[in-house]
Every structure is written in structure tokens, then in C-alpha cells.
Design a protein around this motif. Structure first.
Motif, PDB file in Angstrom:
ATOM      1  N   ARG A  23       0.862  -1.191   0.000  1.00  0.00           N
ATOM      2  CA  ARG A  23       0.000   0.000   0.000  1.00  0.00           C
ATOM      3  C   ARG A  23       0.894   1.236   0.000  1.00  0.00           C
ATOM      4  O   ARG A  23       2.055   1.174   0.421  1.00  0.00           O
ATOM      5  CB  ARG A  23      -0.936   0.034   1.204  1.00  0.00           C
ATOM      6  N   TYR A  24       0.350   2.325  -0.509  1.00  0.00           N
ATOM      7  CA  TYR A  24       0.999   3.626  -0.416  1.00  0.00           C
ATOM      8  C   TYR A  24       0.413   4.379   0.770  1.00  0.00           C
ATOM      9  O   TYR A  24      -0.809   4.414   0.972  1.00  0.00           O
ATOM     10  CB  TYR A  24       0.762   4.454  -1.678  1.00  0.00           C
ATOM     11  N   TRP A  25       1.287   5.003   1.526  1.00  0.00           N
ATOM     12  CA  TRP A  25       0.887   5.972   2.552  1.00  0.00           C
ATOM     13  C   TRP A  25       1.391   7.334   2.088  1.00  0.00           C
ATOM     14  O   TRP A  25       2.587   7.509   1.864  1.00  0.00           O
ATOM     15  CB  TRP A  25       1.523   5.648   3.903  1.00  0.00           C
ATOM     16  N   LEU A  26       0.492   8.278   1.932  1.00  0.00           N
ATOM     17  CA  LEU A  26       0.901   9.635   1.579  1.00  0.00           C
ATOM     18  C   LEU A  26       0.973  10.479   2.842  1.00  0.00           C
ATOM     19  O   LEU A  26      -0.022  10.592   3.582  1.00  0.00           O
ATOM     20  CB  LEU A  26      -0.102  10.269   0.600  1.00  0.00           C
ATOM     21  N   ALA A  27       2.143  11.067   3.092  1.00  0.00           N
ATOM     22  CA  ALA A  27       2.284  12.004   4.205  1.00  0.00           C
ATOM     23  C   ALA A  27       1.649  13.328   3.776  1.00  0.00           C
ATOM     24  O   ALA A  27       2.206  14.056   2.956  1.00  0.00           O
ATOM     25  CB  ALA A  27       3.751  12.198   4.558  1.00  0.00           C
ATOM     26  N   PRO A  53      -3.398   0.137  -2.945  1.00  0.00           N
ATOM     27  CA  PRO A  53      -4.270   0.981  -2.124  1.00  0.00           C
ATOM     28  C   PRO A  53      -3.549   2.243  -1.660  1.00  0.00           C
ATOM     29  O   PRO A  53      -2.357   2.217  -1.348  1.00  0.00           O
ATOM     30  CB  PRO A  53      -4.619   0.082  -0.929  1.00  0.00           C
ATOM     31  N   VAL A  54      -4.275   3.354  -1.634  1.00  0.00           N
ATOM     32  CA  VAL A  54      -3.732   4.643  -1.199  1.00  0.00           C
ATOM     33  C   VAL A  54      -4.303   4.991   0.163  1.00  0.00           C
ATOM     34  O   VAL A  54      -5.532   5.050   0.337  1.00  0.00           O
ATOM     35  CB  VAL A  54      -4.054   5.756  -2.213  1.00  0.00           C
ATOM     36  N   HIS A  55      -3.436   5.214   1.135  1.00  0.00           N
ATOM     37  CA  HIS A  55      -3.815   5.656   2.474  1.00  0.00           C
ATOM     38  C   HIS A  55      -3.138   6.999   2.742  1.00  0.00           C
ATOM     39  O   HIS A  55      -2.113   7.315   2.139  1.00  0.00           O
ATOM     40  CB  HIS A  55      -3.375   4.648   3.537  1.00  0.00           C
ATOM     41  N   VAL A  56      -3.696   7.746   3.659  1.00  0.00           N
ATOM     42  CA  VAL A  56      -3.132   9.052   4.024  1.00  0.00           C
ATOM     43  C   VAL A  56      -2.774   9.044   5.505  1.00  0.00           C
ATOM     44  O   VAL A  56      -3.532   8.530   6.342  1.00  0.00           O
ATOM     45  CB  VAL A  56      -4.129  10.187   3.724  1.00  0.00           C
ATOM     46  N   VAL A  57      -1.608   9.595   5.830  1.00  0.00           N
ATOM     47  CA  VAL A  57      -1.217   9.793   7.226  1.00  0.00           C
ATOM     48  C   VAL A  57      -0.970  11.286   7.435  1.00  0.00           C
ATOM     49  O   VAL A  57      -0.270  11.926   6.646  1.00  0.00           O
ATOM     50  CB  VAL A  57       0.026   8.948   7.596  1.00  0.00           C
ATOM     51  N   HIS A  58      -1.582  11.831   8.471  1.00  0.00           N
ATOM     52  CA  HIS A  58      -1.450  13.255   8.790  1.00  0.00           C
ATOM     53  C   HIS A  58      -0.914  13.381  10.209  1.00  0.00           C
ATOM     54  O   HIS A  58      -1.393  12.707  11.130  1.00  0.00           O
ATOM     55  CB  HIS A  58      -2.816  13.944   8.688  1.00  0.00           C
ATOM     56  N   VAL A  59       0.089  14.234  10.376  1.00  0.00           N
ATOM     57  CA  VAL A  59       0.686  14.460  11.696  1.00  0.00           C
ATOM     58  C   VAL A  59       0.283  15.844  12.184  1.00  0.00           C
ATOM     59  O   VAL A  59       0.585  16.854  11.536  1.00  0.00           O
ATOM     60  CB  VAL A  59       2.219  14.333  11.655  1.00  0.00           C
ATOM     61  N   PRO A  84      -8.654   5.948   3.232  1.00  0.00           N
ATOM     62  CA  PRO A  84      -8.362   5.663   4.644  1.00  0.00           C
ATOM     63  C   PRO A  84      -7.353   6.685   5.197  1.00  0.00           C
ATOM     64  O   PRO A  84      -6.368   7.006   4.534  1.00  0.00           O
ATOM     65  CB  PRO A  84      -7.764   4.257   4.612  1.00  0.00           C
ATOM     66  N   LEU A  85      -7.634   7.169   6.398  1.00  0.00           N
ATOM     67  CA  LEU A  85      -6.812   8.222   7.005  1.00  0.00           C
ATOM     68  C   LEU A  85      -6.369   7.804   8.399  1.00  0.00           C
ATOM     69  O   LEU A  85      -7.162   7.265   9.183  1.00  0.00           O
ATOM     70  CB  LEU A  85      -7.609   9.528   7.087  1.00  0.00           C
ATOM     71  N   LEU A  86      -5.103   8.065   8.690  1.00  0.00           N
ATOM     72  CA  LEU A  86      -4.572   7.876  10.039  1.00  0.00           C
ATOM     73  C   LEU A  86      -3.984   9.199  10.501  1.00  0.00           C
ATOM     74  O   LEU A  86      -3.145   9.781   9.805  1.00  0.00           O
ATOM     75  CB  LEU A  86      -3.491   6.787  10.044  1.00  0.00           C
ATOM     76  N   VAL A  87      -4.430   9.696  11.654  1.00  0.00           N
ATOM     77  CA  VAL A  87      -3.935  10.956  12.202  1.00  0.00           C
ATOM     78  C   VAL A  87      -3.099  10.666  13.444  1.00  0.00           C
ATOM     79  O   VAL A  87      -3.538   9.945  14.339  1.00  0.00           O
ATOM     80  CB  VAL A  87      -5.090  11.912  12.557  1.00  0.00           C
ATOM     81  N   HIS A  88      -1.903  11.214  13.471  1.00  0.00           N
ATOM     82  CA  HIS A  88      -1.041  11.141  14.655  1.00  0.00           C
ATOM     83  C   HIS A  88      -1.009  12.518  15.303  1.00  0.00           C
ATOM     84  O   HIS A  88      -0.653  13.503  14.651  1.00  0.00           O
ATOM     85  CB  HIS A  88       0.391  10.751  14.285  1.00  0.00           C
TER      86      HIS A  88
END
Length: 439
Positions: A23-27, A53-59, A84-88
Motif C-alpha cells: 500500500r501507499y501511505w501519503l504524508a 491501495p492509497v492511504h493518508v497519514v497526517h501528523v 483511509p486516514l490515520l492521524v497522529h
């Protein structure tokens, strides 16, 4: 009119050079650069049936008044496009660093914790970022590693990090965003010239562009050449460093006996390759002063980033800074057939050793005053003196597990078996202690 759309196919070609990820995670920060890369990924997802699959991670660093607003914008964008989004949410602790460096360290810790095996994290750094980075590091007196700039590809945690926009100037991304009607957030701190990078961006780079329009490509080429030379140098340094390593520690006495011009490069290579710690030249000189040039009987300690460094008997030890030097007083039952995970390491046992337990086996840590009679000896001795005799570094002595059988000290993990609990060689258990610092 179509030139800006060629950007999509060029990014696709760059991604194709990688082994297909899980999967790709885009910062995603919400700024122009990551917004353009997100749009390109979504286009490729529509065009290619087997696109990963494209996922997004936001800090969310919490450093700007608008930080929560940017997070909400990111959530809304991902919800609307079924991403799909993951927030840190991270706490930025400077620990002697500047705010930019501390935020970066917190951000990359979050990224590293996100990636699983086979994942690729995509960052939207571009050609202008590369030029600014190279110039800023040169102004700080960086060597080859620093002038090598931003690497396009590297490992990160269980996955990989890739920058598919690194060959494109920011102007080209801006044209793409405007023609496609993209919206993005502007970080007001980007306009503050008190930050070194912003000063270069707003005051220095325009002057360079007026005189040398191709300066970005020139800096990028210098970075590539420096990266090639740095890789070659690392091969030589790694070969020399192997002769200076004593397990996972660095033998400082041997380091001091090699030619002086090699000492700092080898020390720097140790810090980079074993700790992923990149010190500026002034910091490296200070580090060397403390560990190479202080009195032989001194025991210096230095905390840098996530690590604690200390010297014992002319060996340099490194361990995570958050290890408790003195574990909480506790008594833990142990069955020996399963590894016992403790706050400061892992205790395990396998057949084929000399430890023969009896009764209820428990594990405790030092409280002071312990004495033991080693197997085959006729008298008791102070555990404190034994640990000194065994040359265990002081910081590790307090967290060394002690093994009791029905309340009687029976073994010192990984070091000795006490009288009354020894078996003929090979008929008992071999107890192994893996300190979390790797010793």
C-alpha cells in the motif's frame, strides 16, 4: 495546456521504478505539495485497475493555531474521496534541538510507527526543497552526507520512504494545482524569515534564480555526486568500523590508536549507521571531546535525541534514553519455557545449560546488599563486588534480573549459577538475558 498533465505520467513512471508495494501511505500536510501528490495518486488509482491501495497519514504537531483546522480539512478531504486516514497527534519536545528539528523527529517517529512490511511512504518534497536543503547544509559546514541532500528513496521502519516529486520544481506543481482547481492550506510560518530555510527561500533563492536560472538542477546534481561519494566512503568506513566494534559497543581505546584524521569520520559513521543520528560538525566535535579526550577514569554520559551514550572501561555504550535505570521493585513468576519480557529486556531459557531450578521460580531486581555463593565455591560474596569483577557497566547493574527459587537467590541472569542450583554440564537450563540496549 497538457504539460501540467504530463506530470501525472512522469510520477507514474517514477513509481514504476519501485517494487510494487502492499500500500501507499501519503504524508499529507494539507499544503500545496502534498495536495498535488494526492491528486496525482487518485488519478492513477482511477486509471490503473491494479494500483496499490492509497492511504493518508497526517501528523498534527499542535504547534500552530490552525493545526486542528488543518486536521479537519484533511479528514473532510479523505472522507469525500473514500481514502483511509490515520492521524497522529504528537508532542514536540525540543530536548536541546531547534523547533524545526524536534518537529521533524516527532513526525518521522509517527511515520515509522505507521509503516508495515511492504508499505511505501510517499513524501512530496520537490526540486526547490532539495536545493534549499543542500545550500542550508553547506552553510552549516556539512560534509558529503549533508551535501547529498534529501535521498529519493530509503528504508523507514518496516517499510520504505520515496519522494516521487523530487525532480520537479515547485513552480510546476503550482501550475498543476491552479489549472486543476485544487485547494490547499498555507502554513503562515512559511512566510516568517526568522527561520533559516524561509530566509533562503524568500531572500536568497530569488537572487540565485536571477543570475543562474538552472541553479536548482545544479544543486540537485551536486547532491547526486555527493551521495555517490558518500556511499563509497561509507563502504570503507564500515570495513574499518567492524574492527573497532566489541559486540554492539565501540572500543574507544582502539579508535584512539588509529590515525587522527580517521577518528571523527569513524565516530560519525558509528552514530549514523548504528543510531541513525546525524550530528552537525560542532556537535560531533563536542561528542568526541567528551568520549575520546576526557580523563580515562571519567564516565561521561550524553543524551542525544532518543539515545543515551555512556563510556565504561573505554567502550562506548548506547541505549534508548527512556530505559529506566532502576526498574520498579517487583517479583515476577517465571516458567522458563516461555521468554519473560521485562521493562528493560527479555529473559529466556533453553535446555542445555547448568541452571537446575527447584520450587517456585521468580525474578527480581537488585535492592542492595545481596550476597550469593557461586556454584563450586565455598563462601558467599557480595553481588556488588561480583558485578564489578564481571565488568558490567554501572547503568546495567541495577536492571540485571536476579532469579530466585522459593525465595533463595539461585542465578544471576546470563552470568552465573549459585551453589545448590547447578546441574551437570548440559543437563539443566541455559539462561539468557538480552538487555534492551542490546548487550
Amino acid at each position: 495546456m497538457t504539460d501540467h498533465l504530463d506530470l501525472v505520467s512522469e510520477v507514474q513512471a517514477a513509481l514504476a521504478l519501485l517494487e510494487r508495494p502492499e500500500r501507499y501511505w501519503l504524508a499529507y500536510s494539507g499544503g500545496l505539495d502534498s495536495r498535488v501528490l494526492l491528486d496525482i495518486l487518485l488519478r492513477l488509482r482511477e486509471q490503473c485497475r491494479d494500483f496499490p491501495p492509497v492511504h493518508v497519514v497526517h501528523v498534527n504537531h499542535g504547534l500552530q493555531d490552525a493545526a486542528d483546522q488543518w486536521e479537519q480539512h484533511c479528514r473532510a478531504l479523505c472522507d469525500a474521496r473514500d481514502i483511509p486516514l490515520l492521524v497522529h497527534r504528537v508532542v514536540v519536545s525540543e530536548d536541546g534541538e531547534g523547533p524545526e528539528a524536534a518537529a521533524r523527529r516527532a513526525r518521522y517517529r509517527a511515520f515509522e510507527s505507521t509503516l508495515q512490511r511492504g508499505d511505501v511512504l510517499l513524501l512530496a518534497h520537490h526540486l526547490d526543497d532539495q536545493a534549499e536543503t543542500v545550500l542550508q547544509r553547506m552553510l552549516r559546514g556539512a560534509g558529503l552526507q549533508g551535501v547529498a541532500g534529501i535521498p529519493p528513496l530509503r528504508s523507514l521502519g518496516a517499510g520504505r520512504l520515496f519522494r516521487p516529486l523530487l525532480a520537479f520544481p515547485r513552480e510546476r506543481l503550482s501550475v498543476f494545482a491552479q489549472r486543476e482547481g485544487l485547494d490547499w492550506d498555507e502554513d503562515p510560518s512559511n512566510a516568517q524569515a526568522n527561520y533559516d530555510r524561509n530566509y533562503l527561500r524568500h531572500h536568497v533563492m530569488p537572487l540565485l534564480a536571477a543570475r543562474w536560472p538552472a541553479y536548482r538542477r545544479s544543486f540537485a546534481r551536486a547532491a547526486e555526486l555527493s551521495a555517490d561519494s558518500a556511499a563509497l566512503l561509507d563502504e570503507y568506513l564500515e570495513a574499518d568500523l567492524g574492527a573497532l566494534m566489541d559486540g554492539v559497543t565501540l572500543d574507544l581505546s582502539r579508535l584512539l590508536h588509529i590515525p587522527a584524521h580517521k577518528q571523527l569520520p569513524l565516530l560519525n559513521h558509528f552514530l549514523r549507521s548504528r543510531c541513525q543520528l546525524h550530528l552537525e560538525q560542532a556537535q560531533l566535535h563536542m561528542f568526541a571531546e567528551q568520549f575520546l579526550k576526557s580523563r580515562a577514569d571519567a564516565q561521561p554520559q550524553v543524551v542525544h535525541g532518543p539515545w543515551r551514550f555512556y563510556r565504561h572501561r573505554q567502550r562506548l555504550y548506547v541505549e534508548p534514553r527512556d530505559i529506566a535505570e532502576q526498574p520498579h521493585a517487583q517479583v515476577v513468576q517465571w516458567l522458563l519455557t516461555e521468554p519473560l519480557r521485562l521493562p528493560c529486556g527479555v529473559l529466556s531459557a533453553r535446555p542445555g545449560g547448568e541452571f537446575l531450578p527447584s520450587g517456585k521460580v521468580t525474578v527480581e531486581f537488585r535492592r542492595g546488599g545481596e550476597r550469593c555463593q557461586l556454584a563450586g565455591e565455598g563462601h558467599h560474596r557480595s553481588l556488588k563486588k561480583l558485578l564489578q569483577q564481571w565488568d558490567l557497566p554501572p547503568l546495567q547493574r541495577a536492571r540485571l534480573p536476579l532469579i530466585y527459587c522459593d525465595g533463595v537467590l539461585a542465578a544471576i541472569a546470563g552470568l552465573a549459577v549459585c551453589e545448590g542450583f547447578s546441574a551437570p554440564k548440559g543437563d539443566g537450563w541455559q539462561v539468557c538475558w538480552q538487555d534492551v540496549a542490546g548487550h
